[in-house]
Each structure stands twice: as structure tokens, then as C-alpha cells.
Design a protein around this motif. Structure first.
Motif, mmCIF file in Angstrom:
data_model
loop_
_atom_site.group_PDB
_atom_site.id
_atom_site.type_symbol
_atom_site.label_atom_id
_atom_site.label_comp_id
_atom_site.label_asym_id
_atom_site.label_seq_id
_atom_site.Cartn_x
_atom_site.Cartn_y
_atom_site.Cartn_z
ATOM 1 N N GLU A 29 -9.645 8.908 7.446
ATOM 2 C CA GLU A 29 -10.784 7.988 7.504
ATOM 3 C C GLU A 29 -11.275 7.787 8.933
ATOM 4 O O GLU A 29 -10.467 7.660 9.858
ATOM 5 C CB GLU A 29 -10.402 6.619 6.920
ATOM 6 C CG GLU A 29 -9.906 6.640 5.489
ATOM 7 C CD GLU A 29 -10.979 6.964 4.480
ATOM 8 O OE1 GLU A 29 -12.182 6.879 4.815
ATOM 9 O OE2 GLU A 29 -10.631 7.303 3.334
ATOM 10 N N LYS A 85 -14.985 0.950 2.851
ATOM 11 C CA LYS A 85 -14.081 0.872 1.698
ATOM 12 C C LYS A 85 -13.388 -0.489 1.641
ATOM 13 O O LYS A 85 -13.178 -1.051 0.558
ATOM 14 C CB LYS A 85 -13.024 1.980 1.785
ATOM 15 C CG LYS A 85 -13.540 3.369 1.487
ATOM 16 C CD LYS A 85 -12.409 4.400 1.565
ATOM 17 C CE LYS A 85 -12.922 5.795 1.217
ATOM 18 N NZ LYS A 85 -11.838 6.816 1.284
ATOM 19 N N THR A 86 -13.034 -1.017 2.806
ATOM 20 C CA THR A 86 -12.331 -2.298 2.860
ATOM 21 C C THR A 86 -13.232 -3.438 2.401
ATOM 22 O O THR A 86 -12.836 -4.269 1.567
ATOM 23 C CB THR A 86 -11.826 -2.556 4.289
ATOM 24 O OG1 THR A 86 -10.947 -1.499 4.674
ATOM 25 C CG2 THR A 86 -11.106 -3.881 4.380
ATOM 26 N N TRP A 88 -13.730 -3.305 -1.277
ATOM 27 C CA TRP A 88 -12.547 -3.735 -2.036
ATOM 28 C C TRP A 88 -12.517 -5.248 -2.168
ATOM 29 O O TRP A 88 -12.239 -5.782 -3.255
ATOM 30 C CB TRP A 88 -11.267 -3.229 -1.370
ATOM 31 C CG TRP A 88 -10.050 -3.494 -2.213
ATOM 32 C CD1 TRP A 88 -9.513 -2.694 -3.172
ATOM 33 C CD2 TRP A 88 -9.228 -4.676 -2.173
ATOM 34 N NE1 TRP A 88 -8.416 -3.297 -3.742
ATOM 35 C CE2 TRP A 88 -8.214 -4.510 -3.149
ATOM 36 C CE3 TRP A 88 -9.248 -5.851 -1.418
ATOM 37 C CZ2 TRP A 88 -7.236 -5.474 -3.385
ATOM 38 C CZ3 TRP A 88 -8.275 -6.818 -1.651
ATOM 39 C CH2 TRP A 88 -7.288 -6.617 -2.620
ATOM 40 N N PHE A 94 -6.837 2.803 9.190
ATOM 41 C CA PHE A 94 -6.925 2.471 7.769
ATOM 42 C C PHE A 94 -5.532 2.562 7.156
ATOM 43 O O PHE A 94 -4.782 3.518 7.401
ATOM 44 C CB PHE A 94 -7.887 3.421 7.062
ATOM 45 C CG PHE A 94 -8.178 3.041 5.637
ATOM 46 C CD1 PHE A 94 -8.871 1.877 5.347
ATOM 47 C CD2 PHE A 94 -7.755 3.844 4.591
ATOM 48 C CE1 PHE A 94 -9.148 1.515 4.034
ATOM 49 C CE2 PHE A 94 -8.022 3.501 3.276
ATOM 50 C CZ PHE A 94 -8.727 2.328 2.989
ATOM 51 N N GLY A 146 -13.649 3.800 6.593
ATOM 52 C CA GLY A 146 -12.572 2.887 6.238
ATOM 53 C C GLY A 146 -13.030 1.454 6.104
ATOM 54 O O GLY A 146 -12.627 0.744 5.174
ATOM 55 N N ASN A 184 -3.740 -2.143 11.561
ATOM 56 C CA ASN A 184 -4.084 -1.685 10.217
ATOM 57 C C ASN A 184 -5.159 -2.569 9.594
ATOM 58 O O ASN A 184 -5.261 -3.759 9.901
ATOM 59 C CB ASN A 184 -2.860 -1.726 9.307
ATOM 60 C CG ASN A 184 -1.937 -0.529 9.463
ATOM 61 O OD1 ASN A 184 -1.409 -0.011 8.484
ATOM 62 N ND2 ASN A 184 -1.708 -0.093 10.688
ATOM 63 N N TYR A 185 -5.916 -1.984 8.684
ATOM 64 C CA TYR A 185 -6.851 -2.753 7.862
ATOM 65 C C TYR A 185 -6.999 -2.034 6.539
ATOM 66 O O TYR A 185 -6.661 -0.855 6.409
ATOM 67 C CB TYR A 185 -8.207 -2.895 8.561
ATOM 68 C CG TYR A 185 -8.959 -1.590 8.711
ATOM 69 C CD1 TYR A 185 -9.976 -1.245 7.823
ATOM 70 C CD2 TYR A 185 -8.649 -0.682 9.724
ATOM 71 C CE1 TYR A 185 -10.658 -0.035 7.949
ATOM 72 C CE2 TYR A 185 -9.323 0.519 9.851
ATOM 73 C CZ TYR A 185 -10.324 0.835 8.961
ATOM 74 O OH TYR A 185 -10.988 2.035 9.084
ATOM 75 N N GLY A 186 -7.489 -2.753 5.524
ATOM 76 C CA GLY A 186 -7.666 -2.141 4.217
ATOM 77 C C GLY A 186 -7.379 -3.124 3.097
ATOM 78 O O GLY A 186 -7.281 -4.338 3.314
ATOM 79 N N HIS A 191 -4.942 -7.008 2.360
ATOM 80 C CA HIS A 191 -4.613 -7.575 3.670
ATOM 81 C C HIS A 191 -4.719 -9.087 3.600
ATOM 82 O O HIS A 191 -5.770 -9.636 3.271
ATOM 83 C CB HIS A 191 -5.579 -7.026 4.715
ATOM 84 C CG HIS A 191 -5.050 -7.043 6.108
ATOM 85 N ND1 HIS A 191 -5.740 -6.488 7.178
ATOM 86 C CD2 HIS A 191 -3.914 -7.544 6.644
ATOM 87 C CE1 HIS A 191 -5.042 -6.637 8.270
ATOM 88 N NE2 HIS A 191 -3.930 -7.291 7.979
ATOM 89 N N ASN A 217 0.829 -1.204 0.000
ATOM 90 C CA ASN A 217 0.000 0.000 0.000
ATOM 91 C C ASN A 217 0.866 1.258 0.000
ATOM 92 O O ASN A 217 0.543 2.247 -0.662
ATOM 93 C CB ASN A 217 -0.945 -0.008 1.203
ATOM 94 C CG ASN A 217 -2.236 -0.762 0.935
ATOM 95 O OD1 ASN A 217 -3.150 -0.253 0.291
ATOM 96 N ND2 ASN A 217 -2.301 -1.995 1.422
#
Length: 353
Positions: free
Chosen positions: A315, A323-324, A327, A227, A320, A189-191, A194, A14
Motif C-alpha cells: 500500500e 481504505k482506512t 472501513w 498500513f 492505505g 501503523n494505521y488501518g 485501530h 489484524n
């Protein structure tokens, strides 16, 4: 150019993608060992970008690292390379010691030798940015104030102990040798991209596949959720403006219990991709035996980076996490590419109870 280690993993990829999203960005030498969590598919969009060069290798390989530094003469190193999963560290701590401690030591020594060879103006500009975790601080009680940079280190897992050791090495290289370092300690963290051994992607994929959503213990373990795009923007700020030798905590100001996170994911999936039977994905929640030494609460006080560098996350958790989830719904090919037989064997080993 800059040298990024671990740049095919979740946070590293990222960061590289975000860095190169600017047409004026410096090039990136991306050194990655490509273990199970290092995924070339994360970097697919950079295949034809001449500013990105992927090198398959280990930060513990002193010859390789030294050659890369002398050949490409980067003006900064951003070190993401690490074994990072607590559960895996409990089952096999040796790899964590080797990569997170010995690997960081080797990287520091190669970088220090390279830095010593630079001209004065290049020395002044050079930075070594070490990326670490809030888990080095240990666990908080419900009423404790959030972790500040001044908190003592109290790691409770082989993973966090190995990261604490690497942080201490980086600090010592600054104070002993004057080596120009900055360190950041981030929250969970996330997003996108992952690897689905961690809570949020695991829950998304299990939900979509009609599998149980495993929750350790009572699900009330609290984490501060960040995020990944916000984390990467904070790293860019610290790399550009952070004071040498300093540590900056990076958090999302989003304390959530694990069970609350899982229920939020289920609610979004109920809206975006409802189950065929009309029931909620929350019906798939399953409580499993808690893992050994499970820290009860982490929370980051990110006041220092805001006051000194003007950074705050863009975010909220609500924006967030939406969005994750979206995705993962939009990228089934990426998901299929990482969910291998060895990954399924790992899930069976970890959550069999």
C-alpha cells in the motif's frame, strides 16, 4: 499451532485475521489480557472457527503461559502484547513497565523452558518473534537519515523506554541462551480495528461527530506511516525466513507530517461523506499544547527486509488511508462498541487544553 500474544488488539487482531484467512493456516492460540485496547469485536468473524482459541490472560502469568505451551506445543510465539500509547505512558508509566518489561521477561523464560524440552527437530523449527517499535531509536532531525537496525537506542518516553528494555531482553536471551528469536521494529501503523486514541482513528471519529480535530503543537511532527496489513505480511515473512537473532525494521516508506495526515483524512471525508453545511472537515482542526518529550521525526529505512526477504509494502499512503477511512465509515457498530464513557473521560483529560 502458533501462540499469539496480544491478538485481540489492533495489530495483533489484524495479524490473526490475516493468518487464518488461508484455509491451510495453522491454528492460533490467542492469549490476550483484554485491557481497554483488546477488543473481542475485532475477532467476531472467528467465533465459529475451530482453528482459533482465545485465552483471557496475562503474559506475566507464568503458570498460565507454561500450561498453554505444554498443552498445545506451538511451533512459534508471536509477541504483540504491550501497552503502546505514549500519552498513557506519560500519565501512568507503571503499567508499561509491568507489561512491556516484566511481562516480556516472564514470556521469554516460559518459552525458553518449553523450547529446552523439545526434540531436536522441533527445537530447530521453533521461533520467538518479538514485535517492537521504531520509537526505541529516539527522534530524528529533518535532515537525518532514516533509522537503520544499527542505530543506537535513544528512547524518549516511558513507552519507548519500556519497549527498548524488552528488545534488549530478547537480544540477550539469544546471545546468552541460544534462544531462537527474531525482532521487528515497525513504524506507525494505521488501518482497521485501530482503537481511537491514536491520531488517525481519533481524527476520523471526531470529524464525523462534529468535534475538534486536536493537533499537538504545530502539527509538523513527522512519522513513517505503515498500513497494518503490510506490517502483518512483513511479520509472516520474518517469521518464516528471518535470520535468528536479527532485527528487521518494517516501514511504509511514507513520511508524513501529522498535519498533512489530518488534512488527507479531511479531504477523503469531504468526498465520501460531506458535511451537511457544505464546509470542509478541515475547519474542525484545532491546535493544542504539545505533549511532553514529543519526538519530532521518525523514519524507517526498510532496506534490510527488502534485500534479505524480498518484502515491500503493498500500500501507498494514499491507498492505505482511503481504505482506512472507508472501513470506519462501513463499521459504525464496531466504533460505537469501543467509544465508552471511560474513553470519553480519557479524551477530556488528554486534550482539555
Amino acid at each position: 499451532m502458533i501462540l499469539v500474544t496480544g491478538g485481540a488488539g489492533f495489530i495483533g487482531a489484524n495479524f490473526v485475521l490475516g493468518w487464518l484467512s488461508s484455509s491451510e493456516a495453522e491454528g492460533v492460540i490467542n492469549l490476550d489480557k483484554l485491557t481497554y485496547a483488546g477488543n473481542l469485536a475485532n475477532l467476531q468473524s472467528l467465533k465459529v472457527d475451530p482453528r482459533h482459541m482465545l485465552v483471557h490472560g496475562d503474559i506475566g502469568d507464568k503458570g498460565l503461559v507454561s500450561n498453554l505451551l505444554s498443552k498445545y506445543r506451538p511451533r512459534a510465539i508471536v509477541n504483540f502484547a504491550a501497552e503502546s500509547h505514549v500519552d498513557r505512558s506519560i500519565h501512568g508509566p507503571a503499567e508499561f513497565i509491568q507489561t512491556n518489561i516484566i511481562g516480556t521477561f516472564n514470556l521469554l523464560e516460559c518459552a525458553r523452558e518449553y523450547w529446552a524440552s523439545l526434540r531436536d527437530s522441533e527445537k530447530e523449527e521453533f521461533r520467538f518473534h518479538h514485535v517492537s517499535t521504531d520509537e526505541v531509536y529516539g527522534s530524528l532531525a529533518p535532515s537525518d537519515p532514516a533509522f537503520k537496525e544499527s542505530n543506537p537506542y535513544e528512547p524518549n518516553s516511558p513507552y519507548s523506554a519500556s519497549k527498548a528494555a524488552s528488545d534488549h531482553l530478547v537480544r540477550a536471551w539469544f546471545h546468552t541462551y541460544g534462544f531462537p528469536v527474531v525482532t521487528t521494529n515497525c513504524s506507525n501503523n494505521y488501518g482497521p480495528y485501530h482503537f481511537p486514541e491514536k491520531l488517525i482513528p481519533l481524527v476520523i471519529l471526531n470529524a464525523l461527530n462534529g468535534k475538534p480535530l486536536p493537533i499537538y503543537g504545530d502539527g509538523q511532527q513527522i512519522r513513517d506511516w505503515l498500513f497494518v496489513g503490510d506490517h502483518c505480511s512483513a511479520i509472516r515473512e520474518v517469521l518464516a525466513k528471518g535470520r535468528l537473532g536479527e532485527t528487521y525494521n518494517i516501514g511504509g516508506w511514507n513520511e508524513k507530517a501529522n498535519l498533512e495526515v489530518v488534512n488527507a483524512i479531511c479531504a477523503i471525508l469531504d468526498e465520501l461523506k460531506p458535511r451537511a453545511d457544505g464546509k470542509s472537515y478541515a475547519d474542525q482542526i484545532t491546535f493544542v499544547k504539545d505533549r511532553p518529550g514529543h519526538d519530532r521525526r521518525y523514519a524507517i529505512d526498510a532496506s534490510k527486509i527488502e534485500e534479505e526477504l524480498g518484502w515491500r509494502p503493498a500500500e501507498t499512503f494514499d491507498t492505505g488511508i482511503r481504505k482506512t477511512v472507508q472501513w470506519y465509515l462501513d463499521n459504525p457498530d464496531w466504533v460505537q462498541g469501543v467509544v465508552t464513557g471511560s474513553y470519553r473521560d480519557w479524551l477530556e483529560k488528554q486534550y482539555h487544553n
